[in-house]
Scaffold this motif. Structure first.
Motif, PDB file in Angstrom:
ATOM      1  N   ALA A  15       0.631  -1.394  -0.066  1.00 58.00           N
ATOM      2  CA  ALA A  15      -0.194  -0.269  -0.011  1.00 58.00           C
ATOM      3  C   ALA A  15       0.798   1.154   0.121  1.00 58.00           C
ATOM      4  O   ALA A  15       0.718   2.513  -0.493  1.00 58.00           O
ATOM      5  CB  ALA A  15      -0.922   0.132   1.389  1.00 58.00           C
ATOM      6  N   ILE A  16       2.261   1.119   1.154  1.00 62.71           N
ATOM      7  CA  ILE A  16       2.981   2.383   0.717  1.00 62.71           C
ATOM      8  C   ILE A  16       4.566   2.236  -0.700  1.00 62.71           C
ATOM      9  O   ILE A  16       5.380   2.742  -0.039  1.00 62.71           O
ATOM     10  CB  ILE A  16       3.730   2.531   2.051  1.00 62.71           C
ATOM     11  CG1 ILE A  16       3.895   1.392   1.890  1.00 62.71           C
ATOM     12  CG2 ILE A  16       1.926   3.275   2.838  1.00 62.71           C
ATOM     13  CD1 ILE A  16       4.467   1.787   4.182  1.00 62.71           C
ATOM     14  N   GLU A  17       4.450   1.553  -1.033  1.00 64.67           N
ATOM     15  CA  GLU A  17       5.816   0.637  -2.169  1.00 64.67           C
ATOM     16  C   GLU A  17       5.330   1.354  -3.822  1.00 64.67           C
ATOM     17  O   GLU A  17       4.052   1.599  -3.793  1.00 64.67           O
ATOM     18  CB  GLU A  17       5.811  -0.212  -2.273  1.00 64.67           C
ATOM     19  CG  GLU A  17       6.312  -1.063  -0.257  1.00 64.67           C
ATOM     20  CD  GLU A  17       6.300  -2.552  -0.560  1.00 64.67           C
ATOM     21  OE1 GLU A  17       7.636  -3.154   0.128  1.00 64.67           O
ATOM     22  OE2 GLU A  17       6.155  -3.349  -1.281  1.00 64.67           O
ATOM     23  N   ASN A  18       6.236   1.410  -4.255  1.00 62.15           N
ATOM     24  CA  ASN A  18       6.801   1.704  -5.392  1.00 62.15           C
ATOM     25  C   ASN A  18       7.888   1.074  -6.561  1.00 62.15           C
ATOM     26  O   ASN A  18       8.439   0.751  -5.947  1.00 62.15           O
ATOM     27  CB  ASN A  18       6.802   3.505  -5.609  1.00 62.15           C
ATOM     28  CG  ASN A  18       6.834   4.157  -6.929  1.00 62.15           C
ATOM     29  OD1 ASN A  18       6.496   2.579  -7.866  1.00 62.15           O
ATOM     30  ND2 ASN A  18       7.317   4.897  -7.957  1.00 62.15           N
ATOM     31  N   ASN A  19       6.582   0.221  -6.910  1.00 60.03           N
ATOM     32  CA  ASN A  19       8.168  -1.128  -7.553  1.00 60.03           C
ATOM     33  C   ASN A  19       6.931  -1.655  -8.759  1.00 60.03           C
ATOM     34  O   ASN A  19       6.044  -1.026  -9.069  1.00 60.03           O
ATOM     35  CB  ASN A  19       7.986  -2.354  -6.239  1.00 60.03           C
ATOM     36  CG  ASN A  19       6.474  -2.386  -5.658  1.00 60.03           C
ATOM     37  OD1 ASN A  19       5.362  -2.624  -7.354  1.00 60.03           O
ATOM     38  ND2 ASN A  19       6.444  -2.918  -4.438  1.00 60.03           N
ATOM     39  N   GLU A  20       7.713  -2.709  -9.649  1.00 61.49           N
ATOM     40  CA  GLU A  20       6.993  -3.294 -10.387  1.00 61.49           C
ATOM     41  C   GLU A  20       5.672  -3.502 -10.268  1.00 61.49           C
ATOM     42  O   GLU A  20       4.688  -3.143 -11.492  1.00 61.49           O
ATOM     43  CB  GLU A  20       7.664  -4.387 -11.022  1.00 61.49           C
ATOM     44  CG  GLU A  20       7.363  -4.555 -12.489  1.00 61.49           C
ATOM     45  CD  GLU A  20       8.014  -6.553 -11.940  1.00 61.49           C
ATOM     46  OE1 GLU A  20       7.568  -7.506 -13.216  1.00 61.49           O
ATOM     47  OE2 GLU A  20       8.773  -6.578 -11.621  1.00 61.49           O
ATOM     48  N   TYR A  21       4.636  -4.391  -9.196  1.00 60.02           N
ATOM     49  CA  TYR A  21       3.835  -4.933  -9.082  1.00 60.02           C
ATOM     50  C   TYR A  21       2.366  -3.257  -8.930  1.00 60.02           C
ATOM     51  O   TYR A  21       1.759  -3.231  -9.098  1.00 60.02           O
ATOM     52  CB  TYR A  21       3.699  -5.768  -8.395  1.00 60.02           C
ATOM     53  CG  TYR A  21       2.248  -6.184  -7.654  1.00 60.02           C
ATOM     54  CD1 TYR A  21       2.054  -7.166  -9.666  1.00 60.02           C
ATOM     55  CD2 TYR A  21       1.763  -6.818  -6.889  1.00 60.02           C
ATOM     56  CE1 TYR A  21      -0.034  -6.978  -9.332  1.00 60.02           C
ATOM     57  CE2 TYR A  21       0.795  -7.258  -6.257  1.00 60.02           C
ATOM     58  CZ  TYR A  21       0.176  -7.832  -7.558  1.00 60.02           C
ATOM     59  OH  TYR A  21      -0.752  -8.375  -7.357  1.00 60.02           O
ATOM     60  N   THR A  22       3.583  -2.051  -8.128  1.00 57.60           N
ATOM     61  CA  THR A  22       2.444  -1.507  -7.754  1.00 57.60           C
ATOM     62  C   THR A  22       2.200  -0.242  -9.134  1.00 57.60           C
ATOM     63  O   THR A  22       0.890  -0.227  -9.549  1.00 57.60           O
ATOM     64  CB  THR A  22       2.632  -0.679  -6.567  1.00 57.60           C
ATOM     65  OG1 THR A  22       3.865   0.455  -6.513  1.00 57.60           O
ATOM     66  CG2 THR A  22       3.037  -1.017  -5.380  1.00 57.60           C
ATOM     67  N   GLN A  23       2.784  -0.440 -10.026  1.00 60.78           N
ATOM     68  CA  GLN A  23       2.867   0.194 -10.719  1.00 60.78           C
ATOM     69  C   GLN A  23       2.179  -0.041 -12.014  1.00 60.78           C
ATOM     70  O   GLN A  23       1.598   0.359 -12.714  1.00 60.78           O
ATOM     71  CB  GLN A  23       3.985   0.529 -11.262  1.00 60.78           C
ATOM     72  CG  GLN A  23       5.620   1.495  -9.941  1.00 60.78           C
ATOM     73  CD  GLN A  23       6.663   1.381 -11.395  1.00 60.78           C
ATOM     74  OE1 GLN A  23       7.329   1.044 -12.374  1.00 60.78           O
ATOM     75  NE2 GLN A  23       7.432   2.519 -10.194  1.00 60.78           N
ATOM     76  N   PHE A  24       1.879  -1.574 -12.238  1.00 60.01           N
ATOM     77  CA  PHE A  24       0.933  -2.084 -12.807  1.00 60.01           C
ATOM     78  C   PHE A  24      -0.117  -2.510 -12.079  1.00 60.01           C
ATOM     79  O   PHE A  24      -1.075  -2.107 -13.464  1.00 60.01           O
ATOM     80  CB  PHE A  24       1.887  -3.521 -12.765  1.00 60.01           C
ATOM     81  CG  PHE A  24       0.216  -4.706 -13.926  1.00 60.01           C
ATOM     82  CD1 PHE A  24       0.623  -5.129 -15.211  1.00 60.01           C
ATOM     83  CD2 PHE A  24      -0.712  -5.289 -13.126  1.00 60.01           C
ATOM     84  CE1 PHE A  24      -0.488  -5.655 -15.728  1.00 60.01           C
ATOM     85  CE2 PHE A  24      -0.786  -6.147 -13.872  1.00 60.01           C
ATOM     86  CZ  PHE A  24      -1.396  -5.687 -14.866  1.00 60.01           C
ATOM     87  N   LEU A  25      -0.462  -2.340 -11.642  1.00 58.71           N
ATOM     88  CA  LEU A  25      -1.553  -2.013 -10.455  1.00 58.71           C
ATOM     89  C   LEU A  25      -2.015  -1.245 -11.563  1.00 58.71           C
ATOM     90  O   LEU A  25      -3.818  -0.702 -11.495  1.00 58.71           O
ATOM     91  CB  LEU A  25      -1.704  -2.760  -9.583  1.00 58.71           C
ATOM     92  CG  LEU A  25      -1.564  -4.018  -8.867  1.00 58.71           C
ATOM     93  CD1 LEU A  25      -1.978  -4.038  -7.625  1.00 58.71           C
ATOM     94  CD2 LEU A  25      -2.697  -4.820  -9.453  1.00 58.71           C
ATOM     95  N   ASN A  26      -1.569   0.416 -10.685  1.00 57.69           N
ATOM     96  CA  ASN A  26      -2.341   1.661 -10.957  1.00 57.69           C
ATOM     97  C   ASN A  26      -2.205   1.999 -12.175  1.00 57.69           C
ATOM     98  O   ASN A  26      -3.765   2.769 -12.688  1.00 57.69           O
ATOM     99  CB  ASN A  26      -1.196   2.717 -10.762  1.00 57.69           C
ATOM    100  CG  ASN A  26      -0.494   2.752  -9.072  1.00 57.69           C
ATOM    101  OD1 ASN A  26      -1.659   2.572  -8.272  1.00 57.69           O
ATOM    102  ND2 ASN A  26       0.499   2.628  -8.692  1.00 57.69           N
ATOM    103  N   GLN A  27      -1.303   1.056 -13.348  1.00 59.98           N
ATOM    104  CA  GLN A  27      -1.137   1.296 -14.653  1.00 59.98           C
ATOM    105  C   GLN A  27      -3.372   0.886 -15.222  1.00 59.98           C
ATOM    106  O   GLN A  27      -3.630   1.476 -16.464  1.00 59.98           O
ATOM    107  CB  GLN A  27      -0.545   1.490 -15.219  1.00 59.98           C
ATOM    108  CG  GLN A  27      -0.910   1.105 -17.190  1.00 59.98           C
ATOM    109  CD  GLN A  27      -0.571   2.762 -17.189  1.00 59.98           C
ATOM    110  OE1 GLN A  27      -0.241   3.359 -16.371  1.00 59.98           O
ATOM    111  NE2 GLN A  27      -1.384   3.108 -18.157  1.00 59.98           N
ATOM    112  N   LEU A  28      -3.388  -0.807 -14.487  1.00 60.38           N
ATOM    113  CA  LEU A  28      -4.060  -0.906 -14.973  1.00 60.38           C
ATOM    114  C   LEU A  28      -5.743  -0.564 -14.919  1.00 60.38           C
ATOM    115  O   LEU A  28      -7.056  -0.636 -15.393  1.00 60.38           O
ATOM    116  CB  LEU A  28      -4.384  -2.369 -13.858  1.00 60.38           C
ATOM    117  CG  LEU A  28      -5.321  -3.993 -14.480  1.00 60.38           C
ATOM    118  CD1 LEU A  28      -5.650  -4.501 -15.804  1.00 60.38           C
ATOM    119  CD2 LEU A  28      -5.357  -4.746 -13.359  1.00 60.38           C
ATOM    120  N   GLY A  29      -5.615  -0.495 -13.750  1.00 64.45           N
ATOM    121  CA  GLY A  29      -7.176   1.022 -12.529  1.00 64.45           C
ATOM    122  C   GLY A  29      -6.910   2.606 -14.165  1.00 64.45           C
ATOM    123  O   GLY A  29      -8.435   2.390 -14.338  1.00 64.45           O
TER     124      GLY A  29
END
Length: 260
Positions: A15-29
């Motif tokens: 929830a507070i990280e910025n990494n490959e996976y969080t960036q993917f989910l942000n873009q997916l939305g």
């Protein structure tokens, strides 16, 4: 018709990280069509009877301990939708699935960590659904299938959990230093049978999949089973596609599957 999704929610720190996976989910939305609402089955919402939320505005549940203070300051004040709750109740009744309505429970981190990355403005109604690891995989699938008509209304059905999620097996010291082969072997077996929609094999994953007892331990099935709710919701199309897979801590998988 909007597809259904299975999304790994990983550790709360996401929830507070910025990494490959969080960036993917942000873009997916941002790239998916904006849904009318989200119906979400969370691994952290367990109940012996299927629960369906009827909440005006959700509280944020911090169902974890020992993490940075920043996590406990996060709020995700999503609203419910009484009409959609009513539709879900009707669909479950028509399919002979017992259920109870919950008008008090907030969103656990299996829900809000994922939702916040997809839809950070909390501007999409949410219906929270429980999971029951004592049911058989085909029963989870049938519950998801009973809700498949919601997709025709652009209502997004999400299962939130993890395909390989064994906190007793994670290697915290291995973060960013490779992945254990047993975890990859299990996920590759799942991919093979998901993409071919081989429900007979998937429903018997415990005896057929390599390393199943470690990847999905008896005490941790609740993280794996949300994939069957999401898959069942696309039974009319029977198409599975792996959108993302990465790993943390040696074997904790971050998989995102699209169905339909």
């Amino acid at each position: 018709m909007i597809p259904s999704l299975f999304i790994a929610h990983g550790a709360p720190l996401l929830a507070i990280e910025n990494n490959e996976y969080t960036q993917f989910l942000n873009q997916l939305g941002k790239t998916m069509p904006k849904p009318k609402a989200v119906v979400l089955f969370s691994a952290h919402y367990e109940s012996m009877v299927q629960k369906v939320s009827d909440v005006e505005e959700f509280d944020t549940i911090y169902d974890f301990g020992g993490f940075p203070e920043a996590l406990y300051r996060i709020k995700y004040p999503a609203k419910g939708n009484q009409n959609i709750t009513g539709e879900i109740k009707s669909l479950l009744s028509e399919n002979g699935i017992p259920f109870e309505v919950d008008s008090t429970r907030g969103l656990d981190h299996g829900a809000w960590v994922v939702l916040r990355m997809l839809y950070p403005d909390a501007d999409i109604p949410v219906i929270s659904m429980s999971v029951n690891q004592r049911l058989k995989p085909e029963e989870h699938y049938q519950i998801g299938k009973s809700l498949s008509a919601l997709r025709e209304q652009d209502i997004l059905i999400v299962g939130s959990g993890g395909t390989v999620h064994n906190l007793r097996a994670v290697k915290w010291e291995m973060d960013g230093k490779g992945t254990e082969q047993w975890a990859e072997d299990f996920d590759q077996w799942i991919e093979q049978h998901m993409t071919s929609w081989d429900t007979e094999a998937l429903f018997n994953y415990e005896s057929l999949a390599p390393n199943a007892a470690v990847a999905v331990p008896p005490y941790g099935k609740e993280h794996f089973i949300p994939i069957f709710y999401a898959m069942g919701a696309a039974d009319d199309v029977k198409q599975g596609k792996l959108l993302h897979r990465s790993y943390r801590y040696g074997n904790l998988s971050h998989s995102v599957w699209q169905f339909g």
